[in-house]
Design a protein around this motif. Structure first.
Motif, short mmCIF file in Angstrom:
data_model
loop_
_atom_site.label_atom_id
_atom_site.label_comp_id
_atom_site.label_asym_id
_atom_site.label_seq_id
_atom_site.Cartn_x
_atom_site.Cartn_y
_atom_site.Cartn_z
N TRP A 110 0.84 -1.20 0.00
CA TRP A 110 0.00 0.00 0.00
C TRP A 110 0.87 1.25 0.00
O TRP A 110 0.60 2.20 -0.73
N ARG A 111 1.93 1.25 0.82
CA ARG A 111 2.80 2.43 0.88
C ARG A 111 3.47 2.69 -0.47
O ARG A 111 3.66 3.84 -0.87
N GLY A 112 3.84 1.62 -1.16
CA GLY A 112 4.43 1.80 -2.48
C GLY A 112 3.45 2.44 -3.45
O GLY A 112 3.81 3.36 -4.21
N GLU A 113 2.22 1.95 -3.43
CA GLU A 113 1.20 2.53 -4.31
C GLU A 113 0.86 3.96 -3.88
O GLU A 113 0.62 4.83 -4.73
N PHE A 114 0.84 4.20 -2.58
CA PHE A 114 0.56 5.55 -2.07
C PHE A 114 1.63 6.53 -2.52
O PHE A 114 1.33 7.66 -2.94
N THR A 115 2.88 6.10 -2.46
CA THR A 115 3.99 6.96 -2.88
C THR A 115 3.83 7.37 -4.34
O THR A 115 3.92 8.55 -4.69
N ALA A 116 3.60 6.38 -5.20
CA ALA A 116 3.46 6.66 -6.63
C ALA A 116 2.24 7.53 -6.91
O ALA A 116 2.30 8.49 -7.69
N ALA A 117 1.13 7.21 -6.26
CA ALA A 117 -0.11 7.96 -6.51
C ALA A 117 -0.02 9.39 -6.00
O ALA A 117 -0.55 10.32 -6.62
#
Length: 287
Positions: A110-117
């Motif tokens: 989730w944190r990886g996707e949050f960072t990109a988003a």
């Protein structure tokens, strides 16, 4: 229900009571299923834009608790593109440790996707000048979390570079900001010479900022003259970029002037005698 899981209704109750401490205390007991369930319940109120009428009846402290609670629960249960959905206010610059605690409770995926988003949401913002000094605040928040290992970024990605360009532009002095964060000179700055339309557009946009002594092109030259950047490497990188036909003509012209300024520093604009006016004044649209 397993003891380690709390019902979504309990989290909703913390929100309705404006209890940020309750949200933080519940983090370790939240399962992914409960987060998803709570988001479905709270999605509309959290996504609503608050106006003056919503503030009626709150004291200043009460209003701040209300905002803090909303932000923490949005990060705790929302999807990875929560910043795009509800706004950058959820990053709570006044409460960085709270935000870090919530982000740390989410899964690495989730944190990886949050960072990109989150980077995508900022980089795609068209009203650059309208946001003014907020860019510097947002950049500092993300950069601090990168340093602390809370979030992991790719410093060569186009969205990261656009965020860096905008953030440092509104810091007051790009040169001073790089001096204070020398790691940027080791890698991220050199990625500015790779073809990426959004990056080149942001660099050219900085040229339209009213303070001619604080553009990215001028800052790169000043950093090289000060020894922060290798001047020969800068000249070579700029020359290669100026001849890279994958870039637009105006973009190549932007790089072409860097070796000229390195060769003749007298052409570099001097800062205003009394310093620049506050960032955000007299701005054109920079995008």
């Amino acid at each position: 229900m397993p003891a380690e899981v709390i019902p979504a209704s309990a989290l909703v109750a913390h929100v309705e009571a404006d209890e940020p401490e309750g949200v933080l205390a519940a983090l370790s007991e939240l399962s992914d299923e409960m987060r998803a369930e709570a988001w479905e319940v709270l999605r509309r109120p959290l996504s609503a834009v608050l106006g003056p009428d919503d503030r009626a009846g709150f004291t200043e402290d009460g209003w701040q608790r209300h905002i803090r609670t909303r932000a923490l629960v949005a990060l705790a249960v929302g999807p990875s593109d929560i910043v795009r959905r509800v706004g950058a206010w959820v990053l709570l610059p006044e409460h960085p440790s709270d935000v870090d605690r919530v982000l740390g409770s989410r899964t690495p995926h989730w944190r990886g996707e949050f960072t990109a988003a989150t980077l995508r949401a900022f980089a795609s913002e068209p009203e650059v000048g309208l946001m003014g000094p907020f860019w510097w605040v947002w950049w500092q928040e993300l950069r601090q979390r990168e340093r602390n290992g809370v979030l992991c970024f790719d410093p060569s990605s186009a969205d990261y570079l656009v965020m860096m360009i905008r953030g440092l532009l509104f810091s007051g002095s790009i040169v001073d900001a790089v001096h204070a964060d020398a790691q940027l000179a080791d890698r991220a700055i050199w990625s500015l010479f790779e073809p990426a339309p959004g990056v080149q557009k942001a660099l050219l946009g900085a040229e339209r900022f009213w303070d001619r002594s604080n553009t990215w092109r001028i800052a790169l030259v000043r950093l090289a003259l000060a020894g922060v950047l290798d001047d020969e490497r800068l000249a070579d990188a700029a020359t290669i970029a100026a001849g890279d036909e994958r870039m637009g003509r105006n973009h190549r012209a932007w790089y072409r002037k860097i070796p000229e300024l390195l060769a003749d520093p007298s052409r570099i604009p001097e800062p205003a005698e009394h310093g620049a006016p506050p960032a955000g004044n007299q701005l054109y649209r920079l995008s």
